[in-house]
Design a protein around this motif. Structure first.
Motif, PDB file in Angstrom:
ATOM      1  N   ASP A  14       0.891  -1.173   0.023  1.00  0.00           N
ATOM      2  CA  ASP A  14      -0.002   0.098  -0.055  1.00  0.00           C
ATOM      3  C   ASP A  14       0.735   1.271  -0.147  1.00  0.00           C
ATOM      4  O   ASP A  14       0.358   2.405   0.440  1.00  0.00           O
ATOM      5  CB  ASP A  14      -0.934  -0.178   1.181  1.00  0.00           C
ATOM      6  N   HIS A  39       3.425  -5.245   3.130  1.00  0.00           N
ATOM      7  CA  HIS A  39       2.641  -6.224   3.966  1.00  0.00           C
ATOM      8  C   HIS A  39       2.476  -7.430   2.924  1.00  0.00           C
ATOM      9  O   HIS A  39       1.771  -7.255   1.954  1.00  0.00           O
ATOM     10  CB  HIS A  39       1.033  -5.274   4.061  1.00  0.00           C
ATOM     11  N   SER A  66       1.066  -9.545   8.770  1.00  0.00           N
ATOM     12  CA  SER A  66      -0.073  -9.040   9.625  1.00  0.00           C
ATOM     13  C   SER A  66      -0.605 -10.263  10.338  1.00  0.00           C
ATOM     14  O   SER A  66      -0.984 -11.103   9.760  1.00  0.00           O
ATOM     15  CB  SER A  66      -1.234  -8.364   8.960  1.00  0.00           C
ATOM     16  N   HIS A  79       2.016  -6.665  13.911  1.00  0.00           N
ATOM     17  CA  HIS A  79       2.737  -6.790  12.799  1.00  0.00           C
ATOM     18  C   HIS A  79       4.234  -7.528  13.162  1.00  0.00           C
ATOM     19  O   HIS A  79       4.755  -7.020  14.135  1.00  0.00           O
ATOM     20  CB  HIS A  79       2.947  -5.458  12.065  1.00  0.00           C
ATOM     21  N   ARG A 103      -6.475 -11.715   0.512  1.00  0.00           N
ATOM     22  CA  ARG A 103      -6.788 -10.305   0.713  1.00  0.00           C
ATOM     23  C   ARG A 103      -7.834  -9.759  -0.585  1.00  0.00           C
ATOM     24  O   ARG A 103      -8.343  -8.928  -0.467  1.00  0.00           O
ATOM     25  CB  ARG A 103      -5.246  -9.630   0.605  1.00  0.00           C
ATOM     26  N   ARG A 106     -11.278 -10.691   0.316  1.00  0.00           N
ATOM     27  CA  ARG A 106     -11.569  -9.863   1.246  1.00  0.00           C
ATOM     28  C   ARG A 106     -12.101  -8.400   0.792  1.00  0.00           C
ATOM     29  O   ARG A 106     -13.047  -7.768   0.905  1.00  0.00           O
ATOM     30  CB  ARG A 106     -10.402  -9.545   2.342  1.00  0.00           C
ATOM     31  N   GLY A 136      -5.076  -3.843   0.195  1.00  0.00           N
ATOM     32  CA  GLY A 136      -5.270  -3.498   1.579  1.00  0.00           C
ATOM     33  C   GLY A 136      -6.169  -2.543   1.558  1.00  0.00           C
ATOM     34  O   GLY A 136      -6.925  -2.040   0.559  1.00  0.00           O
ATOM     35  N   ARG A 137      -6.747  -2.278   2.627  1.00  0.00           N
ATOM     36  CA  ARG A 137      -7.689  -1.154   2.812  1.00  0.00           C
ATOM     37  C   ARG A 137      -7.353  -0.051   2.670  1.00  0.00           C
ATOM     38  O   ARG A 137      -8.102   0.808   1.978  1.00  0.00           O
ATOM     39  CB  ARG A 137      -8.193  -1.285   4.353  1.00  0.00           C
ATOM     40  N   PRO A 138      -6.092   0.434   2.723  1.00  0.00           N
ATOM     41  CA  PRO A 138      -5.811   1.808   2.256  1.00  0.00           C
ATOM     42  C   PRO A 138      -6.197   1.935   0.782  1.00  0.00           C
ATOM     43  O   PRO A 138      -6.497   3.015   0.275  1.00  0.00           O
ATOM     44  CB  PRO A 138      -4.152   1.867   2.420  1.00  0.00           C
ATOM     45  N   ILE A 153      -8.488  10.278   4.024  1.00  0.00           N
ATOM     46  CA  ILE A 153      -8.297   8.886   4.043  1.00  0.00           C
ATOM     47  C   ILE A 153      -8.446   8.177   5.312  1.00  0.00           C
ATOM     48  O   ILE A 153      -9.367   7.102   5.187  1.00  0.00           O
ATOM     49  CB  ILE A 153      -6.997   8.688   3.537  1.00  0.00           C
ATOM     50  N   ARG A 154      -8.478   8.854   6.357  1.00  0.00           N
ATOM     51  CA  ARG A 154      -8.430   8.114   7.730  1.00  0.00           C
ATOM     52  C   ARG A 154     -10.162   7.947   8.043  1.00  0.00           C
ATOM     53  O   ARG A 154     -10.446   7.097   8.844  1.00  0.00           O
ATOM     54  CB  ARG A 154      -7.870   8.827   8.785  1.00  0.00           C
ATOM     55  N   PHE A 157     -11.395   4.467   7.562  1.00  0.00           N
ATOM     56  CA  PHE A 157     -11.082   3.433   8.763  1.00  0.00           C
ATOM     57  C   PHE A 157     -11.964   3.783   9.956  1.00  0.00           C
ATOM     58  O   PHE A 157     -11.637   3.341  11.183  1.00  0.00           O
ATOM     59  CB  PHE A 157      -9.492   3.719   9.089  1.00  0.00           C
ATOM     60  N   ARG A 172      -9.784 -10.470   8.372  1.00  0.00           N
ATOM     61  CA  ARG A 172      -8.778 -10.844   7.490  1.00  0.00           C
ATOM     62  C   ARG A 172      -8.565 -12.481   7.618  1.00  0.00           C
ATOM     63  O   ARG A 172      -8.927 -12.850   8.534  1.00  0.00           O
ATOM     64  CB  ARG A 172      -7.588  -9.966   7.701  1.00  0.00           C
ATOM     65  N   HIS A 254       5.293   5.424   3.621  1.00  0.00           N
ATOM     66  CA  HIS A 254       4.439   4.878   2.713  1.00  0.00           C
ATOM     67  C   HIS A 254       4.308   5.614   1.428  1.00  0.00           C
ATOM     68  O   HIS A 254       3.317   5.406   0.440  1.00  0.00           O
ATOM     69  CB  HIS A 254       2.901   4.762   3.193  1.00  0.00           C
TER      70      HIS A 254
HETATM   71  P1  AMP Z   1      -4.904  -4.198   5.816  1.00  0.00           P
HETATM   72  O1  AMP Z   1      -3.680  -4.782   6.078  1.00  0.00           O
HETATM   73  O2  AMP Z   1      -5.706  -4.206   4.488  1.00  0.00           O
HETATM   74  O3  AMP Z   1      -6.082  -4.471   7.018  1.00  0.00           O
HETATM   75  O4  AMP Z   1      -4.980  -2.425   5.820  1.00  0.00           O
HETATM   76  C1  AMP Z   1      -4.400  -2.108   7.193  1.00  0.00           C
HETATM   77  C2  AMP Z   1      -3.515  -0.905   6.985  1.00  0.00           C
HETATM   78  O5  AMP Z   1      -4.452   0.303   6.647  1.00  0.00           O
HETATM   79  C3  AMP Z   1      -2.403  -0.349   7.961  1.00  0.00           C
HETATM   80  O6  AMP Z   1      -1.250  -1.200   7.624  1.00  0.00           O
HETATM   81  C4  AMP Z   1      -2.145   1.100   7.642  1.00  0.00           C
HETATM   82  O7  AMP Z   1      -1.342   1.245   6.753  1.00  0.00           O
HETATM   83  C5  AMP Z   1      -3.560   1.548   7.130  1.00  0.00           C
HETATM   84  N1  AMP Z   1      -4.503   2.021   8.133  1.00  0.00           N
HETATM   85  C6  AMP Z   1      -4.896   1.475   9.353  1.00  0.00           C
HETATM   86  N2  AMP Z   1      -5.683   2.223   9.999  1.00  0.00           N
HETATM   87  C7  AMP Z   1      -5.545   3.592   9.227  1.00  0.00           C
HETATM   88  C8  AMP Z   1      -6.111   4.877   9.648  1.00  0.00           C
HETATM   89  N3  AMP Z   1      -7.110   4.999  10.917  1.00  0.00           N
HETATM   90  N4  AMP Z   1      -5.887   5.728   8.929  1.00  0.00           N
HETATM   91  C9  AMP Z   1      -5.228   5.609   7.817  1.00  0.00           C
HETATM   92  N5  AMP Z   1      -4.504   4.382   7.502  1.00  0.00           N
HETATM   93  C10 AMP Z   1      -4.859   3.231   8.272  1.00  0.00           C
END
Ligand code: AMP
Ligand code: ZN
Ligand code: FE
Ligand code: FE
Length: 278
Positions: A14, A39, A66, A79, A103, A106, A136-138, A153-154, A157, A172, A254
């Motif tokens: 990410d 990751h 993770s 991590h 992933r 998901r 990933g979620r980002p 972005i945040r 989350f 996950r 990042h």
């Molecule tokens: P994932 O591995 O797909 O679950 O995504 C996790 C990743 O999302 C983390 O390693 C961070 O880089 C990012 N992340 C998690 N929480 C936040 C947040 N509150 N704001 C921005 N990025 C976040």
């Protein structure tokens, strides 16, 4: 003075910069060595190493796995960094393949949940942002941002969207910290606990948790980290000494501007000790 950053993300997961761009930037900032720690993937390592050879900067193969730890007070995401792993190791490949597939699966499920909540982004939107294999979620957050659903972005989350336990969150693929440590050790690498003072739920890990991971084969602690306070740095340094753990550090850059490359510079002695641990 020679210094290093042992925690960087690229477009293989990410991050925003390609492995080549990342290594080029580190070289221009005077780093002698960096570790790429994407990751759940090592797919950016070959490119980073090639760039490192061309530019004259050492690139250490790394990964950030993770894991989910089931503790009596609930689950925490932990991590585990792996350094100097054998990229050809068979069981590592098999597990990473499973994780990467899960992933993807998901991401599909989270996009579907978001769609039901009226957030009309598609998997293609996400795929355009995620150029590497580790989704990933980002990436989903960026797709939401680009479509104008969130202004930061945040926001993605939060519990309204894809924050842990949120309305569109999908659990996950679970591996425990012990499994992550064993996987790294099994592939000939050194397992290091990442940012013990900065877990995703805002909590931190203490001496007892770290002791448990040592029993599982943990060899190092990420003492120096961009989001660790001086106090935390000091505390983790003491714990590392007590448990005879290697001391490592990195920025977790990042590519954006929340955390800057150059914000953490660790001594080359730490890099040497890491390499000697193999
Ligand atoms: P994932 O591995 O797909 O679950 O995504 C996790 C990743 O999302 C983390 O390693 C961070 O880089 C990012 N992340 C998690 N929480 C936040 C947040 N509150 N704001 C921005 N990025 C976040
Ligand atoms: Zn990340
Ligand atoms: Fe992390
Ligand atoms: Fe990271």
């Amino acid at each position: 003075m020679m210094y290093a950053d042992l925690h960087l993300h690229s477009t293989a997961s990410d991050g925003l910069l390609t492995p080549t761009e990342l290594v080029t930037m580190a070289k221009s900032l005077g780093f002698s060595a960096v570790a790429l720690t994407d990751h759940d993937t090592i797919s950016g390592i070959a490119e980073a190493k090639t760039a490192g050879v061309a530019l004259g900067i050492e690139v250490i193969a790394g990964i950030e796995l993770s894991a989910i730890d089931d503790r009596e007070y609930g689950e925490v995401e932990v991590h585990i960094l792996g350094y100097l792993i054998d990229p050809e190791h068979k069981s590592l490949h098999e597990v990473l393949k499973l994780i990467i597939e899960s992933r993807r699966d998901r991401a599909i499920k989270m996009v579907k949940k978001l769609n039901k909540l009226g957030i009309l982004i598609s998997l293609d939107n996400v795929r355009e942002i995620a150029v590497g294999e580790s989704l990933g979620r980002p990436h989903i957050a960026r797709a939401m941002f680009e479509a104008g659903y969130i202004s930061e972005i945040r926001e993605a989350f939060s519990k309204d969207y894809i924050g842990r336990g949120g309305l569109a969150y999908v659990e996950r693929f679970k591996i425990s910290p012990r499994e992550a440590i064993e996987l790294i050790n099994g592939a000939g690498g050194v397992a290091v606990l990442a940012h013990p003072g900065y877990l995703s739920d805002g909590t931190s890990l203490g001496e007892e948790d770290i002791y448990d991971y040592c029993q599982a084969g943990l060899q190092g602690l990420e003492v120096f980290y961009s989001r660790h306070s001086q106090e935390q740095q000091c505390c983790y340094k003491k714990i590392a000494k007590k448990f005879n753990l290697l001391v490592t550090g990195g920025s977790d850059f990042h590519g954006g501007n929340e955390v800057l490359l150059g914000s953490v510079k660790i001594s080359f002695d730490n890099v040497k000790a890491l390499k000697n641990a193999i």
